[in-house]
Scaffold this motif. Structure first.
Motif, PDB file in Angstrom:
ATOM      1  N   TRP A   1       5.620  -2.967  -9.138  1.00  0.00           N
ATOM      2  CA  TRP A   1       6.011  -2.017  -8.110  1.00  0.00           C
ATOM      3  C   TRP A   1       7.240  -2.513  -7.352  1.00  0.00           C
ATOM      4  O   TRP A   1       7.458  -3.717  -7.213  1.00  0.00           O
ATOM      5  CB  TRP A   1       4.884  -1.844  -7.082  1.00  0.00           C
ATOM      6  CG  TRP A   1       3.602  -1.341  -7.641  1.00  0.00           C
ATOM      7  CD1 TRP A   1       3.430  -0.540  -8.738  1.00  0.00           C
ATOM      8  CD2 TRP A   1       2.282  -1.606  -7.135  1.00  0.00           C
ATOM      9  NE1 TRP A   1       2.094  -0.290  -8.931  1.00  0.00           N
ATOM     10  CE2 TRP A   1       1.369  -0.927  -7.958  1.00  0.00           C
ATOM     11  CE3 TRP A   1       1.806  -2.336  -6.054  1.00  0.00           C
ATOM     12  CZ2 TRP A   1      -0.005  -0.972  -7.749  1.00  0.00           C
ATOM     13  CZ3 TRP A   1       0.442  -2.385  -5.836  1.00  0.00           C
ATOM     14  CH2 TRP A   1      -0.455  -1.703  -6.681  1.00  0.00           C
TER      15      TRP A   1
ATOM     16  N   TRP B   1       0.075  -2.799   5.056  1.00  0.00           N
ATOM     17  CA  TRP B   1      -0.285  -2.921   3.645  1.00  0.00           C
ATOM     18  C   TRP B   1      -1.245  -4.093   3.434  1.00  0.00           C
ATOM     19  O   TRP B   1      -1.013  -5.191   3.967  1.00  0.00           O
ATOM     20  CB  TRP B   1       0.972  -3.165   2.807  1.00  0.00           C
ATOM     21  CG  TRP B   1       1.951  -2.037   2.835  1.00  0.00           C
ATOM     22  CD1 TRP B   1       2.036  -1.004   1.943  1.00  0.00           C
ATOM     23  CD2 TRP B   1       3.010  -1.806   3.794  1.00  0.00           C
ATOM     24  NE1 TRP B   1       3.080  -0.153   2.292  1.00  0.00           N
ATOM     25  CE2 TRP B   1       3.679  -0.617   3.416  1.00  0.00           C
ATOM     26  CE3 TRP B   1       3.435  -2.481   4.937  1.00  0.00           C
ATOM     27  CZ2 TRP B   1       4.762  -0.102   4.134  1.00  0.00           C
ATOM     28  CZ3 TRP B   1       4.515  -1.969   5.665  1.00  0.00           C
ATOM     29  CH2 TRP B   1       5.157  -0.796   5.258  1.00  0.00           C
TER      30      TRP B   1
ATOM     31  N   ILE C   1      -1.190   5.962  -7.405  1.00  0.00           N
ATOM     32  CA  ILE C   1      -1.488   4.534  -7.384  1.00  0.00           C
ATOM     33  C   ILE C   1      -2.672   4.357  -6.435  1.00  0.00           C
ATOM     34  O   ILE C   1      -2.613   4.751  -5.272  1.00  0.00           O
ATOM     35  CB  ILE C   1      -0.266   3.717  -6.916  1.00  0.00           C
ATOM     36  CG1 ILE C   1       0.904   3.905  -7.895  1.00  0.00           C
ATOM     37  CG2 ILE C   1      -0.629   2.237  -6.796  1.00  0.00           C
ATOM     38  CD1 ILE C   1       2.171   3.135  -7.511  1.00  0.00           C
TER      39      ILE C   1
ATOM     40  N   GLU D   1      -2.192   1.068   1.552  1.00  0.00           N
ATOM     41  CA  GLU D   1      -1.120   1.460   2.473  1.00  0.00           C
ATOM     42  C   GLU D   1      -1.755   2.407   3.479  1.00  0.00           C
ATOM     43  O   GLU D   1      -2.356   3.402   3.074  1.00  0.00           O
ATOM     44  CB  GLU D   1       0.014   2.159   1.721  1.00  0.00           C
ATOM     45  CG  GLU D   1       1.140   2.633   2.642  1.00  0.00           C
ATOM     46  CD  GLU D   1       2.346   3.190   1.877  1.00  0.00           C
ATOM     47  OE1 GLU D   1       3.441   2.651   2.063  1.00  0.00           O
ATOM     48  OE2 GLU D   1       2.180   4.146   1.081  1.00  0.00           O
TER      49      GLU D   1
ATOM     50  N   PHE E   1      -2.969   4.016  -2.392  1.00  0.00           N
ATOM     51  CA  PHE E   1      -1.727   4.467  -1.735  1.00  0.00           C
ATOM     52  C   PHE E   1      -1.776   5.987  -1.617  1.00  0.00           C
ATOM     53  O   PHE E   1      -1.213   6.699  -2.442  1.00  0.00           O
ATOM     54  CB  PHE E   1      -0.502   4.017  -2.544  1.00  0.00           C
ATOM     55  CG  PHE E   1      -0.257   2.541  -2.509  1.00  0.00           C
ATOM     56  CD1 PHE E   1       0.693   1.997  -1.652  1.00  0.00           C
ATOM     57  CD2 PHE E   1      -0.998   1.670  -3.303  1.00  0.00           C
ATOM     58  CE1 PHE E   1       0.913   0.625  -1.606  1.00  0.00           C
ATOM     59  CE2 PHE E   1      -0.794   0.298  -3.260  1.00  0.00           C
ATOM     60  CZ  PHE E   1       0.166  -0.225  -2.411  1.00  0.00           C
ATOM     61  N   PRO E   2      -2.483   6.504  -0.596  1.00  0.00           N
ATOM     62  CA  PRO E   2      -2.724   7.944  -0.528  1.00  0.00           C
ATOM     63  C   PRO E   2      -1.443   8.741  -0.267  1.00  0.00           C
ATOM     64  O   PRO E   2      -0.535   8.257   0.415  1.00  0.00           O
ATOM     65  CB  PRO E   2      -3.688   8.080   0.656  1.00  0.00           C
ATOM     66  CG  PRO E   2      -3.459   6.879   1.493  1.00  0.00           C
ATOM     67  CD  PRO E   2      -3.061   5.779   0.557  1.00  0.00           C
ATOM     68  N   GLU E   3      -1.370   9.934  -0.853  1.00  0.00           N
ATOM     69  CA  GLU E   3      -0.301  10.888  -0.548  1.00  0.00           C
ATOM     70  C   GLU E   3      -0.949  12.224  -0.265  1.00  0.00           C
ATOM     71  O   GLU E   3      -1.880  12.637  -0.961  1.00  0.00           O
ATOM     72  CB  GLU E   3       0.670  11.018  -1.730  1.00  0.00           C
ATOM     73  CG  GLU E   3       1.635   9.862  -1.812  1.00  0.00           C
ATOM     74  CD  GLU E   3       2.694  10.028  -2.881  1.00  0.00           C
ATOM     75  OE1 GLU E   3       3.726   9.351  -2.778  1.00  0.00           O
ATOM     76  OE2 GLU E   3       2.492  10.816  -3.825  1.00  0.00           O
TER      77      GLU E   3
ATOM     78  N   LEU F   1       9.690  -1.411  -3.640  1.00  0.00           N
ATOM     79  CA  LEU F   1       9.854  -0.519  -2.484  1.00  0.00           C
ATOM     80  C   LEU F   1      10.912   0.522  -2.819  1.00  0.00           C
ATOM     81  O   LEU F   1      11.950   0.187  -3.406  1.00  0.00           O
ATOM     82  CB  LEU F   1      10.288  -1.333  -1.256  1.00  0.00           C
ATOM     83  CG  LEU F   1       9.264  -2.356  -0.753  1.00  0.00           C
ATOM     84  CD1 LEU F   1       9.893  -3.257   0.317  1.00  0.00           C
ATOM     85  CD2 LEU F   1       8.034  -1.650  -0.183  1.00  0.00           C
TER      86      LEU F   1
ATOM     87  N   ARG G   1       4.237   7.479  -0.751  1.00  0.00           N
ATOM     88  CA  ARG G   1       3.928   6.043  -0.643  1.00  0.00           C
ATOM     89  C   ARG G   1       5.243   5.245  -0.646  1.00  0.00           C
ATOM     90  O   ARG G   1       6.259   5.719  -1.181  1.00  0.00           O
ATOM     91  CB  ARG G   1       3.037   5.640  -1.811  1.00  0.00           C
ATOM     92  CG  ARG G   1       3.756   5.822  -3.136  1.00  0.00           C
ATOM     93  CD  ARG G   1       2.832   5.787  -4.342  1.00  0.00           C
ATOM     94  NE  ARG G   1       3.670   5.843  -5.546  1.00  0.00           N
ATOM     95  CZ  ARG G   1       3.320   6.436  -6.675  1.00  0.00           C
ATOM     96  NH1 ARG G   1       2.147   7.022  -6.803  1.00  0.00           N
ATOM     97  NH2 ARG G   1       4.149   6.442  -7.713  1.00  0.00           N
ATOM     98  N   SER G   2       5.201   4.033  -0.099  1.00  0.00           N
ATOM     99  CA  SER G   2       6.417   3.216   0.010  1.00  0.00           C
ATOM    100  C   SER G   2       6.835   2.593  -1.316  1.00  0.00           C
ATOM    101  O   SER G   2       7.973   2.171  -1.465  1.00  0.00           O
ATOM    102  CB  SER G   2       6.203   2.090   1.029  1.00  0.00           C
ATOM    103  OG  SER G   2       5.888   2.634   2.291  1.00  0.00           O
ATOM    104  N   ILE G   3       5.897   2.520  -2.250  1.00  0.00           N
ATOM    105  CA  ILE G   3       6.206   1.853  -3.526  1.00  0.00           C
ATOM    106  C   ILE G   3       6.253   2.860  -4.666  1.00  0.00           C
ATOM    107  O   ILE G   3       5.621   3.917  -4.618  1.00  0.00           O
ATOM    108  CB  ILE G   3       5.164   0.769  -3.868  1.00  0.00           C
ATOM    109  CG1 ILE G   3       3.751   1.381  -3.927  1.00  0.00           C
ATOM    110  CG2 ILE G   3       5.226  -0.386  -2.882  1.00  0.00           C
ATOM    111  CD1 ILE G   3       2.734   0.514  -4.631  1.00  0.00           C
ATOM    112  N   GLU G   4       7.018   2.531  -5.683  1.00  0.00           N
ATOM    113  CA  GLU G   4       7.051   3.262  -6.949  1.00  0.00           C
ATOM    114  C   GLU G   4       7.008   2.214  -8.062  1.00  0.00           C
ATOM    115  O   GLU G   4       7.377   1.054  -7.846  1.00  0.00           O
ATOM    116  CB  GLU G   4       8.347   4.079  -7.080  1.00  0.00           C
ATOM    117  CG  GLU G   4       8.513   5.193  -6.055  1.00  0.00           C
ATOM    118  CD  GLU G   4       7.514   6.337  -6.231  1.00  0.00           C
ATOM    119  OE1 GLU G   4       7.041   6.553  -7.367  1.00  0.00           O
ATOM    120  OE2 GLU G   4       7.185   6.988  -5.220  1.00  0.00           O
TER     121      GLU G   4
ATOM    122  N   LYS H   1       2.957   2.020   9.329  1.00  0.00           N
ATOM    123  CA  LYS H   1       2.187   1.673   8.140  1.00  0.00           C
ATOM    124  C   LYS H   1       1.995   0.169   8.044  1.00  0.00           C
ATOM    125  O   LYS H   1       2.837  -0.606   8.486  1.00  0.00           O
ATOM    126  CB  LYS H   1       2.924   2.172   6.901  1.00  0.00           C
ATOM    127  CG  LYS H   1       2.991   3.685   6.805  1.00  0.00           C
ATOM    128  CD  LYS H   1       3.383   4.114   5.396  1.00  0.00           C
ATOM    129  CE  LYS H   1       3.155   5.602   5.215  1.00  0.00           C
ATOM    130  NZ  LYS H   1       4.195   6.411   5.876  1.00  0.00           N
TER     131      LYS H   1
END
Lengths: 440, 440
Positions: free
Chosen positions: B77, A111, A7, A123, A10-12, B79, B43-46, A109
């Motif tokens: 999305w 947002w 997304i 994020e 929203f870095p991972e 959380l 990330r906090s969201i899916e 974090k």
């Protein structure tokens, strides 16, 4: 089922990148604690009303939060977009039990629903320090904060950096001395200097009703920069007089003197630094990585006379925020940082036979008891395959349990030596993954 | 402006409580790393679609997230409500670059819109370990995981604990051997045993069509518990036969044997442990604090044959999740945990006179360079007032710069001795705040 995809914004991180991030966060936390800042965390949400009272542009960037089961209701809550608004609320909520001046750090974090780009995320993690007083707060904290940030950045593997400092009283006083009525508006225009250049700033200032002479004086002030107090004479030479300007020059000189005494070369007076936000009232800071000035500021903040107020007491503060995800995003994007392995394990304990797994577990337990991260091989494969398992993860040592005494192999050099799990110690530089900047 | 108030289910800690939380999180991280787990964060969201595919009750607890500017749109999305769903997605997304078996830990916040109560929150931190294979995963990991959890909990200041283990194959095989068709439904009823008691469970089982004999056999199985492999004989004595039961008994015996060998007394076979979630297929775990069994499980998990699948490859795993906020909430609620001070500072460096602040800063810099957290007094008040500043925060030492040589005072005992900032060291137990359980 939705397609598996990143997304945007929203870095991972990969496990190796996460090791780099953890190293940065550990340095920040350890240094903040050495300087006597206490940690707090605030909930991720605040009432929307509290978030949206912060300024014109903030509203549309707020992420509203509500239960899917309550879809029809208006969002009451939003995810916080920085750590300052929640901290101000925390101070008011807990003022009765906090000790002031309250020194706190907060690494969490936040947002923001803005357009993502390199170094700008939806994020992101920020690391903030603030000191807040009840009613009053001595000016010496404005000189102390660059020392903390310099201490943090000197431990980062990012090379040279500089903390640029100004004082809003200098700008307000200078503009007032020039006869400019709208100091805040002028500050916001001059703040664009790096982005749009002096000619465009001059034009915008003229559009706001400044004379050519006034605009030129503003630009000349913004060009003054010095690592010592010589900036005072340079400002005086512009011939503008105002009591607030005098006050600002004295305050900034004090900050620069403390910086020169304790972290020489790190703290520079730069009279173009403005920071657009209206709530700063004294010293303001920005931090640049030398050679990467195009990245802009990676840690900034300032003095605010009213972080929060409950009607009876006003809480002034000084704060600086480090943009952790911003720094990492820029460094990762430039391919500049890496970790020597993708796991904390420094040793893989090989397994001779599944029936002898307990012996390997006992070796691992003995190593862990002495603080040596390790893991036992997943299967009793041929040793060559077990070594490749370690190699693919960057684990430098493989341990063999043998009837004639245990041995440990450094798979980088191939050297294999007798070893006792009760006493063997890896070299200090192997114990934790190495984080290096390319070129180091 | 909205009233300043806590939001139910979104806990926030005082600085001293946060020191306790950090100590717990440090123990968890350090121990997970000693066992060779690599950290990731997601990330906090899916996508809501991914979250809501997880089960009937999950949907209404999900917090949807969208920009306030997009209020009319449906929430795309949400959380995340645990760390398993995001981890499964992470594995599928990054399968091409991860090395399997992949050992990862993840310590992050999650959010659930359920009714808050003590030990149950809407925003909470969990600490998960999982190992995931591509295609296959050896059974020995099911025996390894309780060793990791035992290592963590032994370092917590919470006293005695026990990890209760069962195997879903025992339950499924036993029920099949009894001629019960709906094993999953039966598991979900027996899982309520601790909450509603044996009579109510028997009644519910009868309502599902089980005979009195079948229901009694289910309850007798659930009463079996042993810290060694004697549970096998007790199950055999119930006279039920099924190949899956045999397999489950062998697997559970292996887990108990490894536990007895490496962490004696910590791992107990308990055949009432079911864990309602359908995705567990082998070993299941729950962790209880001895004397606080009424708190229920504070760390649980199990084996799942299909954490994730992309159609070509299935990823089996073993995982355990520690409910960090749950444990802290229960311990704080019981008034059982406290920190010896509310700040990392072990020393307050007194200031003789504002003109001499630089000398105090130099002392602080020297102490910090040797890893001693400290801060400089906020104002050059009378020393009595500076000492009270330290005392209110629990800072044990105050440093005085004197013309005849520096001195440091332990304000608990009143003892004051000569000291050199280049060599003085506080006692080891004072360097970090002490975290203690009442009664210790």
């Amino acid at each position: 089922m939705s397609k598996i995809a990143p997304i945007s914004g929203f870095p991972e991180y990969s496990p190796a990148q996460r090791i780099v991030e953890q190293r940065f966060l550990d340095v920040i936390r350890e240094t903040f604690e050495l300087h006597g800042f206490a940690s707090i965390e605030t909930r991720s949400i605040e009432p929307v009303e509290r978030l949206s009272s912060q300024g014109e542009d903030a509203d549309k960037e707020i992420y509203g939060v509500r239960r899917l089961a309550d879809e029809s209701a208006d969002a009451k809550w939003g995810l916080h977009f920085d750590l300052t608004v929640p901290f101000a609320r925390y101070v008011l909520e807990h003022a009765g039990t906090l000790e002031f001046p309250f020194r706190r750090y907060q690494i969490q974090k936040s947002w923001r629903g803005e357009r993502p780009q390199e170094g700008r995320y939806r994020e992101f993690t920020q690391a903030d320090i603030d000191v807040v007083g009840a009613g009053t707060l001595p000016a010496h904290y404005e000189a102390e904060f660059p020392l903390v940030i310099a201490d943090v950045f000197a431990k980062f593997p990012i090379g040279d950096f500089v903390i640029r400092v100004n004082n809003r009283k200098i700008l307000s006083g200078f503009y007032a001395g020039l006869g400019i009525a709208d100091a805040q508006g002028t500050i916001r225009v001059v703040d664009k200097l790096d982005k749009i250049g002096p000619d465009a700033v001059r034009e915008l200032l003229r559009e706001r009703g400044l004379t050519g002479e006034q605009a030129d004086a503003c630009l000349r002030l913004a060009q003054i920069s010095a690592a010592d107090t010589s900036f005072v004479g340079q400002v005086r030479a512009l011939g503008v007089e105002h009591p607030l300007l005098d006050e600002g020059l004295t305050d900034l000189a004090a900050v620069i003197e403390v910086g020169a005494a304790h972290v020489p070369g790190r703290v520079v007076a730069d009279l173009r630094i403005a920071r657009g936000l209206d709530y700063y009232t004294g010293t303001v800071y920005e931090t640049q990585i030398v050679g990467r000035e195009d990245w802009g500021s990676v840690a900034g903040g300032g003095r605010y006379d009213a972080l929060a107020s409950d009607g009876r007491t006003t809480y002034p503060g000084v704060g600086i925020s480090i943009g952790v995800t911003r720094i990492l995003g820029l460094l990762f994007g430039a391919g500049e940082l890496s970790a020597s392995r993708s796991t904390p394990s420094v040793v893989l304990v090989a397994v001779n036979d599944e029936a002898e797994r307990a012996a390997s577990t006992a070796v691992a337990t003995a190593l862990r008891a002495r603080g040596i991260p390790c893991e036992v091989a997943p299967t009793a494969d041929k040793f060559g395959k077990q070594i490749r398992y370690a190699d693919r993860r960057g684990i430098p040592y493989v341990w063999f349990s043998r009837a004639d005494g245990d041995q440990v192999k450094d798979i980088r050099s191939g050297e294999q030596v007798p070893a006792d799990p009760a006493v063997w110690q890896p070299p200090a530089q192997d114990l934790r993954p190495q984080v290096t900047r390319s070129g180091d």
